[in-house]
Design a protein around this motif. Sequence first.
Motif, PDB file in Angstrom:
ATOM      1  N   ALA A 182     -36.501 -13.731  26.403  1.00 43.84           N
ATOM      2  CA  ALA A 182     -35.051 -13.910  26.350  1.00 43.84           C
ATOM      3  C   ALA A 182     -34.376 -12.556  26.501  1.00 43.84           C
ATOM      4  O   ALA A 182     -34.502 -11.691  25.635  1.00 43.84           O
ATOM      5  CB  ALA A 182     -34.629 -14.554  25.034  1.00 43.84           C
ATOM      6  N   ALA A 183     -33.670 -12.365  27.615  1.00 43.68           N
ATOM      7  CA  ALA A 183     -32.954 -11.120  27.899  1.00 43.68           C
ATOM      8  C   ALA A 183     -31.463 -11.381  27.776  1.00 43.68           C
ATOM      9  O   ALA A 183     -30.892 -12.153  28.561  1.00 43.68           O
ATOM     10  CB  ALA A 183     -33.312 -10.606  29.289  1.00 43.68           C
TER      11      ALA A 183
ATOM     12  N   PRO B 158     -44.422 -14.182  33.030  1.00 43.38           N
ATOM     13  CA  PRO B 158     -45.357 -15.316  33.018  1.00 43.38           C
ATOM     14  C   PRO B 158     -44.999 -16.404  32.011  1.00 43.38           C
ATOM     15  O   PRO B 158     -45.882 -17.043  31.454  1.00 43.38           O
ATOM     16  CB  PRO B 158     -46.680 -14.634  32.637  1.00 43.38           C
ATOM     17  CG  PRO B 158     -46.258 -13.544  31.711  1.00 43.38           C
ATOM     18  CD  PRO B 158     -44.943 -13.038  32.249  1.00 43.38           C
ATOM     19  N   ALA B 159     -43.730 -16.590  31.763  1.00 37.86           N
ATOM     20  CA  ALA B 159     -43.300 -17.547  30.748  1.00 37.86           C
ATOM     21  C   ALA B 159     -41.871 -17.959  31.055  1.00 37.86           C
ATOM     22  O   ALA B 159     -41.188 -17.319  31.864  1.00 37.86           O
ATOM     23  CB  ALA B 159     -43.390 -16.911  29.364  1.00 37.86           C
ATOM     24  N   PRO B 160     -41.388 -19.033  30.429  1.00 36.25           N
ATOM     25  CA  PRO B 160     -39.983 -19.397  30.608  1.00 36.25           C
ATOM     26  C   PRO B 160     -39.056 -18.246  30.238  1.00 36.25           C
ATOM     27  O   PRO B 160     -39.332 -17.466  29.323  1.00 36.25           O
ATOM     28  CB  PRO B 160     -39.804 -20.587  29.648  1.00 36.25           C
ATOM     29  CG  PRO B 160     -41.168 -21.185  29.541  1.00 36.25           C
ATOM     30  CD  PRO B 160     -42.111 -20.023  29.596  1.00 36.25           C
ATOM     31  N   LEU B 161     -37.944 -18.142  30.977  1.00 33.54           N
ATOM     32  CA  LEU B 161     -37.008 -17.038  30.798  1.00 33.54           C
ATOM     33  C   LEU B 161     -35.635 -17.568  30.421  1.00 33.54           C
ATOM     34  O   LEU B 161     -35.146 -18.534  31.010  1.00 33.54           O
ATOM     35  CB  LEU B 161     -36.924 -16.220  32.096  1.00 33.54           C
ATOM     36  CG  LEU B 161     -35.914 -15.069  32.137  1.00 33.54           C
ATOM     37  CD1 LEU B 161     -36.258 -14.000  31.107  1.00 33.54           C
ATOM     38  CD2 LEU B 161     -35.855 -14.464  33.536  1.00 33.54           C
TER      39      LEU B 161
ATOM     40  N   VAL C 142     -36.044 -20.462  34.739  1.00 35.43           N
ATOM     41  CA  VAL C 142     -35.043 -19.652  34.058  1.00 35.43           C
ATOM     42  C   VAL C 142     -33.881 -20.518  33.616  1.00 35.43           C
ATOM     43  O   VAL C 142     -33.398 -21.372  34.356  1.00 35.43           O
ATOM     44  CB  VAL C 142     -34.557 -18.503  34.977  1.00 35.43           C
ATOM     45  CG1 VAL C 142     -34.036 -19.034  36.310  1.00 35.43           C
ATOM     46  CG2 VAL C 142     -33.476 -17.682  34.288  1.00 35.43           C
ATOM     47  N   GLU C 143     -33.472 -20.328  32.381  1.00 38.51           N
ATOM     48  CA  GLU C 143     -32.286 -20.995  31.831  1.00 38.51           C
ATOM     49  C   GLU C 143     -31.205 -19.936  31.653  1.00 38.51           C
ATOM     50  O   GLU C 143     -31.404 -18.950  30.936  1.00 38.51           O
ATOM     51  CB  GLU C 143     -32.600 -21.667  30.497  1.00 38.51           C
ATOM     52  CG  GLU C 143     -31.404 -22.416  29.918  1.00 38.51           C
ATOM     53  CD  GLU C 143     -31.785 -23.274  28.713  1.00 38.51           C
ATOM     54  OE1 GLU C 143     -30.987 -23.295  27.765  1.00 38.51           O
ATOM     55  OE2 GLU C 143     -32.862 -23.891  28.740  1.00 38.51           O
TER      56      GLU C 143
ATOM     57  N   ALA D 125     -40.227 -26.910  30.122  1.00 36.05           N
ATOM     58  CA  ALA D 125     -39.935 -25.698  30.881  1.00 36.05           C
ATOM     59  C   ALA D 125     -38.460 -25.710  31.243  1.00 36.05           C
ATOM     60  O   ALA D 125     -38.084 -26.054  32.369  1.00 36.05           O
ATOM     61  CB  ALA D 125     -40.798 -25.619  32.129  1.00 36.05           C
ATOM     62  N   PRO D 126     -37.581 -25.346  30.259  1.00 34.54           N
ATOM     63  CA  PRO D 126     -36.128 -25.445  30.500  1.00 34.54           C
ATOM     64  C   PRO D 126     -35.685 -24.558  31.654  1.00 34.54           C
ATOM     65  O   PRO D 126     -36.065 -23.399  31.754  1.00 34.54           O
ATOM     66  CB  PRO D 126     -35.526 -24.955  29.182  1.00 34.54           C
ATOM     67  CG  PRO D 126     -36.630 -25.069  28.173  1.00 34.54           C
ATOM     68  CD  PRO D 126     -37.888 -24.822  28.929  1.00 34.54           C
TER      69      PRO D 126
END
Length: 608
Positions: free
Chosen positions: A426-427, A535-538, A568-569, A604-605
């Motif tokens: 989460a950025a 390598p993961a949901p963002l 990516v959400e 995987a939002p």
Amino acid sequence: MTASNPRELSIVPRIGAGLLGVLVIVAGVLLVVRPLTALLAVLAALCLALVVGAIVSLRGGRGRPVRRIVAGVLLVVAAVCVFAAPDVIRALPTLCALALGLGAVRLAGTAVGRRARPVDGTDAEGTPASRGERVRAGLAAAACVLAAGPALVWPDAASVAIAVVFSIALVVLGVALVVTGIRGRAPRRFGVRQGSIGHVRSEPRGAGAVLRTIGAVGALVAAIVATAGTVPLVASAASVDDFYAWSGPARAQPGTVLRVAPYTGEVPAGAAALRVLYATTDGEGAPALASAVVAYPTAAPTDGERPVLAWQHGTTGVARSCAPSVGADALTELAIPGISRAIERGWAVVATDYPGQGTHGAYPYLVGEGEGRATLDGIRALRAIDDAHASEHAWIWGHSQGGHATLWAGQLAADYAPELDVLGVAALSAASDPLALASRITTGDPSPLASLVTSLVLVPYAEAYPDVELDATVHPAGHGIVEAFASRCVIEAPTLVSVLVGASLSWDAPLYRIDVSEGPTHDRLAQNRADGIVPAPLFLGQGTDDEVIPIELQRTLAAELCAADRTVEVHEYEGRSHMGVIAEGSPLIDDLFAWADAVTLGQAPANC
């Protein structure tokens, strides 16, 4: 027939003195609002004085070896001033403090009743100092002692003060020359009269005595004000203790815990907290030290090991004392939004300071490799603490600079720390593109805040990359000022001095000479752009009214990731500022934990 007065000037010298005086006045007036240019003028005046001193030494006795040696030394010093101009100007506040100290010693001698120094050496013992002269000398000595401290503590402000005083001195000198030209009479020596034995010191009377007394009192008042402002500002700044110093082996496996100590600041309910010193690597792979603060539930874990939340903080400064773990607020909701929820969920939390904050070493501000490695090694260090019961499953979240570090940690995880399982990244309000930020700052209207922020990037980049040099990117008279800016923490009161100094430079030549369109600085900034390929949901979230990081940076990154079919959400929060988007009550925090819950359930939002 009347004898001519040797002090009377003919018409040509009078005109010359008047014209020169006008030129000197104009120069002083122009320089008084241009401190950087004035500092160069100070250096030029110093070099000229040294050369003149060398010439006088040689003329005074060509056959005396001592005079030749003195002249040679003066010429060497003058050459150093020319060829090492930035370093000499950087040293001016220190030299000024030294001069103030020597002046205080001399003035104190007069104040305690010593004889006044002879003017021309004709009276070996001098004349006794009068009561008024002793009082003024005492006031001036106290002013010198008090002023020396602020000159050392605030070298940037001292540099500006030196420039202003020099400019005012030029104006005074110019006025004296104009008066000489008008009156047609050379001024007699200041403070002396012709006596039967020679030139001796004379006690000023009337207006002269009053003006000298006012000057001494004014200098003392100014020094008291400067000192009174310095003491509370210095006292309010955080200090680094011995915990962050390490004298053990230079090399250790990245993530190795070197030292732990209790964290004495505010801690979330139901949590224990520690400071941790651990081994990591810098952007080039060399050994480095980093510190962090960790928190974990005091209750025993219900499902074996705990998930980890690695939090990366935003910009606090690039000096050692700017480390969040140094202060008492590193584990508050303001510092780590949602930390209480994380503890309630049974998560273990680690918040790195990055290398160079708290610890010795270069600070990787917006240097992706260094930030990312420190983040991942912080997770490793947390896992090595038995009471934390931390698992290899980790969330990586961060805000602002920490958003940049978070994206880089996600990008590096598979290669640098393959044993970790990154659950999600989460950025928030991420400084994802340092080049775009630099372009915005350097092409916009210069401001004191922009000068401060630029120093936070430029000084660490000059330390990290040999091809980024301060000599090529900073005004020759501004090196010390830029380094002083970078030595302060943006969240502490002393930063006000940086802002005021930056404001004083607004009418002068640009402090920075940075070309972000090409060259080494451009290349290094571009090199540290985060691409968001993790390598993961963002999760990306930012306020639309962000005054620090343009919302366009998130929109550009999101568009690129969506075009690449990444998971990516993206969220934008109407009316939220840079800090407001992570403040208590912000909808971002609810969205962030809802996203984490969805990821935990195997979803995987994405909302491209």
